[in-house]
Design a protein around this motif. Structure first.
Motif, PDB file in Angstrom:
ATOM      1  N   LEU A 187       0.863  -1.170   0.000  1.00  0.00           N
ATOM      2  CA  LEU A 187       0.000   0.000   0.000  1.00  0.00           C
ATOM      3  C   LEU A 187       0.902   1.223   0.000  1.00  0.00           C
ATOM      4  N   ALA A 188       0.588   2.186  -0.851  1.00  0.00           N
ATOM      5  CA  ALA A 188       1.363   3.420  -0.928  1.00  0.00           C
ATOM      6  C   ALA A 188       0.479   4.593  -0.539  1.00  0.00           C
ATOM      7  N   PHE A 189       1.104   5.590   0.083  1.00  0.00           N
ATOM      8  CA  PHE A 189       0.382   6.746   0.582  1.00  0.00           C
ATOM      9  C   PHE A 189       1.007   8.039   0.070  1.00  0.00           C
ATOM     10  N   ASP A 190       0.165   8.896  -0.486  1.00  0.00           N
ATOM     11  CA  ASP A 190       0.557  10.262  -0.812  1.00  0.00           C
ATOM     12  C   ASP A 190       0.007  11.119   0.318  1.00  0.00           C
ATOM     13  N   PHE A 191       0.861  11.385   1.318  1.00  0.00           N
ATOM     14  CA  PHE A 191       0.434  12.058   2.540  1.00  0.00           C
ATOM     15  C   PHE A 191       0.232  13.547   2.312  1.00  0.00           C
ATOM     16  N   GLY A 192      -0.874  14.048   2.830  1.00  0.00           N
ATOM     17  CA  GLY A 192      -1.153  15.474   2.854  1.00  0.00           C
ATOM     18  C   GLY A 192      -1.900  15.809   4.126  1.00  0.00           C
ATOM     19  N   GLU A 193      -1.871  17.063   4.510  1.00  0.00           N
ATOM     20  CA  GLU A 193      -2.540  17.455   5.746  1.00  0.00           C
ATOM     21  C   GLU A 193      -4.060  17.359   5.626  1.00  0.00           C
ATOM     22  N   ALA A 194      -4.609  17.572   4.442  1.00  0.00           N
ATOM     23  CA  ALA A 194      -6.059  17.510   4.256  1.00  0.00           C
ATOM     24  C   ALA A 194      -6.511  16.175   3.667  1.00  0.00           C
ATOM     25  N   ARG A 195      -5.684  15.579   2.809  1.00  0.00           N
ATOM     26  CA  ARG A 195      -6.055  14.328   2.135  1.00  0.00           C
ATOM     27  C   ARG A 195      -4.851  13.412   2.034  1.00  0.00           C
ATOM     28  N   ILE A 196      -5.134  12.105   2.018  1.00  0.00           N
ATOM     29  CA  ILE A 196      -4.098  11.094   1.815  1.00  0.00           C
ATOM     30  C   ILE A 196      -4.565  10.204   0.666  1.00  0.00           C
ATOM     31  N   GLY A 197      -3.803  10.195  -0.406  1.00  0.00           N
ATOM     32  CA  GLY A 197      -4.101   9.298  -1.513  1.00  0.00           C
ATOM     33  C   GLY A 197      -3.516   7.927  -1.227  1.00  0.00           C
ATOM     34  N   VAL A 198      -4.243   6.879  -1.648  1.00  0.00           N
ATOM     35  CA  VAL A 198      -3.803   5.512  -1.388  1.00  0.00           C
ATOM     36  C   VAL A 198      -3.835   4.725  -2.690  1.00  0.00           C
ATOM     37  N   ALA A 199      -2.777   3.932  -2.906  1.00  0.00           N
ATOM     38  CA  ALA A 199      -2.694   3.041  -4.059  1.00  0.00           C
ATOM     39  C   ALA A 199      -2.215   1.672  -3.579  1.00  0.00           C
ATOM     40  N   VAL A 200      -2.488   0.656  -4.363  1.00  0.00           N
ATOM     41  CA  VAL A 200      -2.085  -0.714  -4.031  1.00  0.00           C
ATOM     42  C   VAL A 200      -1.401  -1.330  -5.243  1.00  0.00           C
ATOM     43  N   GLY A 201      -0.542  -2.291  -4.984  1.00  0.00           N
ATOM     44  CA  GLY A 201       0.109  -3.035  -6.054  1.00  0.00           C
ATOM     45  C   GLY A 201       0.773  -4.269  -5.489  1.00  0.00           C
ATOM     46  N   VAL A 225      -8.939  15.247   8.487  1.00  0.00           N
ATOM     47  CA  VAL A 225      -7.790  15.920   9.084  1.00  0.00           C
ATOM     48  C   VAL A 225      -7.439  15.373  10.462  1.00  0.00           C
ATOM     49  N   ASP A 226      -8.374  14.675  11.110  1.00  0.00           N
ATOM     50  CA  ASP A 226      -8.043  14.151  12.431  1.00  0.00           C
ATOM     51  C   ASP A 226      -7.462  12.740  12.315  1.00  0.00           C
ATOM     52  N   ASN A 227      -6.457  12.472  13.133  1.00  0.00           N
ATOM     53  CA  ASN A 227      -5.732  11.205  13.060  1.00  0.00           C
ATOM     54  C   ASN A 227      -6.597   9.994  13.374  1.00  0.00           C
ATOM     55  N   ASP A 228      -7.555  10.124  14.267  1.00  0.00           N
ATOM     56  CA  ASP A 228      -8.402   8.974  14.600  1.00  0.00           C
ATOM     57  C   ASP A 228      -9.164   8.489  13.373  1.00  0.00           C
ATOM     58  N   THR A 229      -9.753   9.418  12.629  1.00  0.00           N
ATOM     59  CA  THR A 229     -10.495   9.051  11.423  1.00  0.00           C
ATOM     60  C   THR A 229      -9.555   8.507  10.356  1.00  0.00           C
ATOM     61  N   ARG A 230      -8.425   9.168  10.174  1.00  0.00           N
ATOM     62  CA  ARG A 230      -7.442   8.702   9.182  1.00  0.00           C
ATOM     63  C   ARG A 230      -7.003   7.267   9.474  1.00  0.00           C
ATOM     64  N   PHE A 231      -6.600   7.024  10.701  1.00  0.00           N
ATOM     65  CA  PHE A 231      -6.060   5.706  11.024  1.00  0.00           C
ATOM     66  C   PHE A 231      -7.136   4.631  11.119  1.00  0.00           C
ATOM     67  N   ALA A 232      -8.367   5.015  11.396  1.00  0.00           N
ATOM     68  CA  ALA A 232      -9.462   4.039  11.330  1.00  0.00           C
ATOM     69  C   ALA A 232      -9.637   3.568   9.890  1.00  0.00           C
TER      70      ALA A 232
END
Length: 143
Positions: A5-19, A35-42
């Motif tokens: 899994l790859a992540f394009d990290f940003g403060e507002a959005r994180i893009g995710v790709a798989v391969g 933007v909150d870590n709890d939601t992101r990591f869930a």
């Protein structure tokens, strides 16, 4: 064969790709718009449960001359949190110009302007993962 899994990290959005290492072709997964870590990591926890990756890849935003930026520190911290929560290896890939390349790729498919917003981060994550497949792994993330 390993799934990544790859992540394009940003403060507002994180893009995710798989391969997978077997095919070496990245695919878009989603954009995490929280933007909150709890939601992101869930959401990331659910993605890891779904895809069962053996490796994680985080894009490292550097300046055009290769120097670390304020976002570099945030991306490194994000990668450290991924490792701490999921105990999966995390590699970093120089993501300079990945968003520009993603925008150009979307232009070529006819997706332009505001229509790119929903897909841009996912396509940037694909660019990051393609960099990993091409061997562009950073020896260590910059400070």
């Amino acid at each position: 064969m390993s799934t990544l899994l790859a992540f394009d990290f940003g403060e507002a959005r994180i893009g995710v790709a798989v391969g997978s290492t077997e095919l070496g072709i990245p695919h878009p997964v989603c954009t995490i718009a929280a933007v909150d870590n709890d939601t992101r990591f869930a959401r990331i926890t659910a993605l890891i449960a779904e895809w069962q990756p053996q490796q994680l890849v985080v894009g490292m935003p550097l300046s055009l001359d290769g120097e670390p930026t304020a976002m570099s520190k945030l991306a490194r911290k994000f990668g450290q949190r991924l490792y701490g929560r999921f105990n999966l290896p995390v590699d970093y890939v120089d993501e300079r110009l990945s968003s520009a390349a993603a925008s150009n790729a979307l232009d070529e498919t006819g997706v332009r302007g505001r229509k790119q917003k929903t897909a841009l981060d996912q396509v940037a994550a694909m660019q990051i993962l393609q960099g990993w497949f091409d061997g562009a792994i950073m020896a260590a993330p910059p400070d």
